[in-house]
Every structure is written in structure tokens, then in C-alpha cells.
Design a protein around this motif. Sequence first.
Motif, PDB file in Angstrom:
ATOM      1  N   UNK A 174     -41.888  67.623 -41.322  1.00 51.87           N
ATOM      2  CA  UNK A 174     -42.128  66.839 -39.867  1.00 51.87           C
ATOM      3  C   UNK A 174     -40.694  66.324 -39.428  1.00 51.87           C
ATOM      4  N   UNK A 175     -40.953  65.933 -37.884  1.00 58.61           N
ATOM      5  CA  UNK A 175     -39.722  65.641 -37.550  1.00 58.61           C
ATOM      6  C   UNK A 175     -38.815  64.581 -37.897  1.00 58.61           C
ATOM      7  N   UNK A 176     -39.238  63.786 -38.583  1.00 62.12           N
ATOM      8  CA  UNK A 176     -38.757  62.652 -39.212  1.00 62.12           C
ATOM      9  C   UNK A 176     -38.172  63.295 -40.454  1.00 62.12           C
ATOM     10  N   UNK A 177     -38.730  63.927 -41.041  1.00 66.54           N
ATOM     11  CA  UNK A 177     -38.123  64.589 -42.662  1.00 66.54           C
ATOM     12  C   UNK A 177     -36.931  65.683 -42.117  1.00 66.54           C
ATOM     13  N   UNK A 225     -34.723  61.425 -32.408  1.00 69.60           N
ATOM     14  CA  UNK A 225     -34.797  62.073 -31.085  1.00 69.60           C
ATOM     15  C   UNK A 225     -33.824  63.234 -31.083  1.00 69.60           C
ATOM     16  N   UNK A 226     -32.811  63.406 -31.606  1.00 65.56           N
ATOM     17  CA  UNK A 226     -31.776  64.588 -31.870  1.00 65.56           C
ATOM     18  C   UNK A 226     -32.789  65.897 -32.129  1.00 65.56           C
ATOM     19  N   UNK A 236     -33.405  69.001 -29.860  1.00 65.44           N
ATOM     20  CA  UNK A 236     -32.912  70.384 -30.279  1.00 65.44           C
ATOM     21  C   UNK A 236     -34.360  71.373 -30.372  1.00 65.44           C
ATOM     22  N   UNK A 237     -35.329  70.843 -30.687  1.00 62.56           N
ATOM     23  CA  UNK A 237     -36.616  71.596 -30.848  1.00 62.56           C
ATOM     24  C   UNK A 237     -36.826  71.955 -29.146  1.00 62.56           C
ATOM     25  N   UNK A 238     -36.913  71.118 -28.418  1.00 61.04           N
ATOM     26  CA  UNK A 238     -37.172  71.264 -27.158  1.00 61.04           C
ATOM     27  C   UNK A 238     -36.245  72.255 -26.334  1.00 61.04           C
ATOM     28  N   UNK A 239     -35.137  72.118 -26.532  1.00 64.63           N
ATOM     29  CA  UNK A 239     -33.956  73.130 -26.243  1.00 64.63           C
ATOM     30  C   UNK A 239     -34.264  74.328 -26.784  1.00 64.63           C
ATOM     31  N   UNK A 240     -34.560  74.611 -28.002  1.00 63.73           N
ATOM     32  CA  UNK A 240     -34.714  75.889 -28.559  1.00 63.73           C
ATOM     33  C   UNK A 240     -35.885  76.598 -27.893  1.00 63.73           C
ATOM     34  N   UNK A 241     -37.023  75.843 -27.954  1.00 62.65           N
ATOM     35  CA  UNK A 241     -38.247  76.391 -27.227  1.00 62.65           C
ATOM     36  C   UNK A 241     -37.938  76.733 -25.526  1.00 62.65           C
ATOM     37  N   UNK A 242     -37.324  75.916 -25.116  1.00 61.27           N
ATOM     38  CA  UNK A 242     -36.883  76.349 -23.519  1.00 61.27           C
ATOM     39  C   UNK A 242     -36.301  77.619 -23.427  1.00 61.27           C
ATOM     40  N   UNK A 243     -35.188  77.921 -24.604  1.00 57.44           N
ATOM     41  CA  UNK A 243     -34.353  78.803 -24.592  1.00 57.44           C
ATOM     42  C   UNK A 243     -35.301  79.849 -24.694  1.00 57.44           C
TER      43      UNK A 243
END
Length: 192
Positions: free
Chosen positions: A150-153, A163-164, A168-175
Motif C-alpha cells: 500500500x502507499x502507507x507501506x 504524500x511523497x 512520486x506515483x503521480x509523477x511517474x504515471x504522468x511521465x
Amino acid sequence: MSSSFEKSIWHLFVEGDMNAFSTLFKTYYSSLHNYGLKISGDHKLTEDCLQSFFVYLHENRKKLGNIVNIKSYFFVSFRRSLLKALKRARNFSSYDKLIENSNAFVFSNEDILVEQEFINIRAKVLAKLLNTLSTRERETVYLKYYSELSTKEIAEVMNVKYQSVQNTLQKAFYKLRNHAELQEIKRILQIN
């Protein structure tokens, strides 16, 4: 493994039950090994470190106490242990320096084929796209989709804020979206 079953196994393990230890070993060895290889790129070091990790768990089981999320605990602890071993073996001063000087988290076609998240995208193209991400982004994607944390894990494993990880996941998927669109445009222009 369900949470209640996992807790029961953990309790039996702490009490010294070898079958419980064997169950934990069989359940987590493969995913920890794969994760370790992504970090180190060294089969022998990863194997040695993983064996030492499980020996440590067994020898110190009474001191470990009640672990809320065993999978997360294993990933966090093994990652720490592996990074220490890498630091000793390669004389790196920090994880960031280690990662920048390695090819950690290189996605292969086989990794991609296993995951249903990317079943509609050809594995070769996706591996190429994933490898355009920064190392941190690749590690986060790996933990999220290949290790099913999970994101928490993931935040616990990587020792960063929740939040980081989301950023990071949002930035990765945007790229990935932008690279995929660019690759598709290039492919269309080459065909026509």
C-alpha cells in the motif's frame, strides 16, 4: 495471506514454531528476493543478505514482539539490511549515491507480463517506458504494483512521507502517459 492468519503465524513463529517460520519463509522469500535483486543487481549478495535476514529473524524472534503488518515489516527490514550490505560491499556513503551509480529497478519484459495493470500495453514498450523513469519512481512503481504494498507501506519501506509516495506515483504515471503518447506519435509518423 489474510491479516488474521498472518498474525496467527507470526504469534506461533515468535513462540518458536518451526512450521510457522517455514510458512513465513516460503511466503515472503520470493518477493523479498526479487525486490533485493532490483536494488542490488547482485544475486549472491541478495541471497546472502536474505538468508542472514531470516536467520536474524529466527534468532531474535522473542525480541521482535507484535508486528502489525508483517509484509511491510519484512520489506522495511530487509531493505535496510540489504542497503547496509551494499554500503559495506561497495563503500557507498548513502542510498541516493548507491542508486545513482547502479542500474537498480530496471524492468524486464518478464516483470511486465506478470502484472495485469499493464496487460493492454506491449511488454517491450512498457519496459522501455518504465526505464525512462527516475530510480525513485521505478522503485515506487515496483513496490506498488509488483510487491503489492500500500502507499502507507511504501512510505515506511522508503522512509518517506505518505504524500511523497503519492506524488512520486503521480509523477511517474504522468511521465509514462507523456512518453507513451510521444512514442505513439513517433510510430504513426514513421508508418505514414
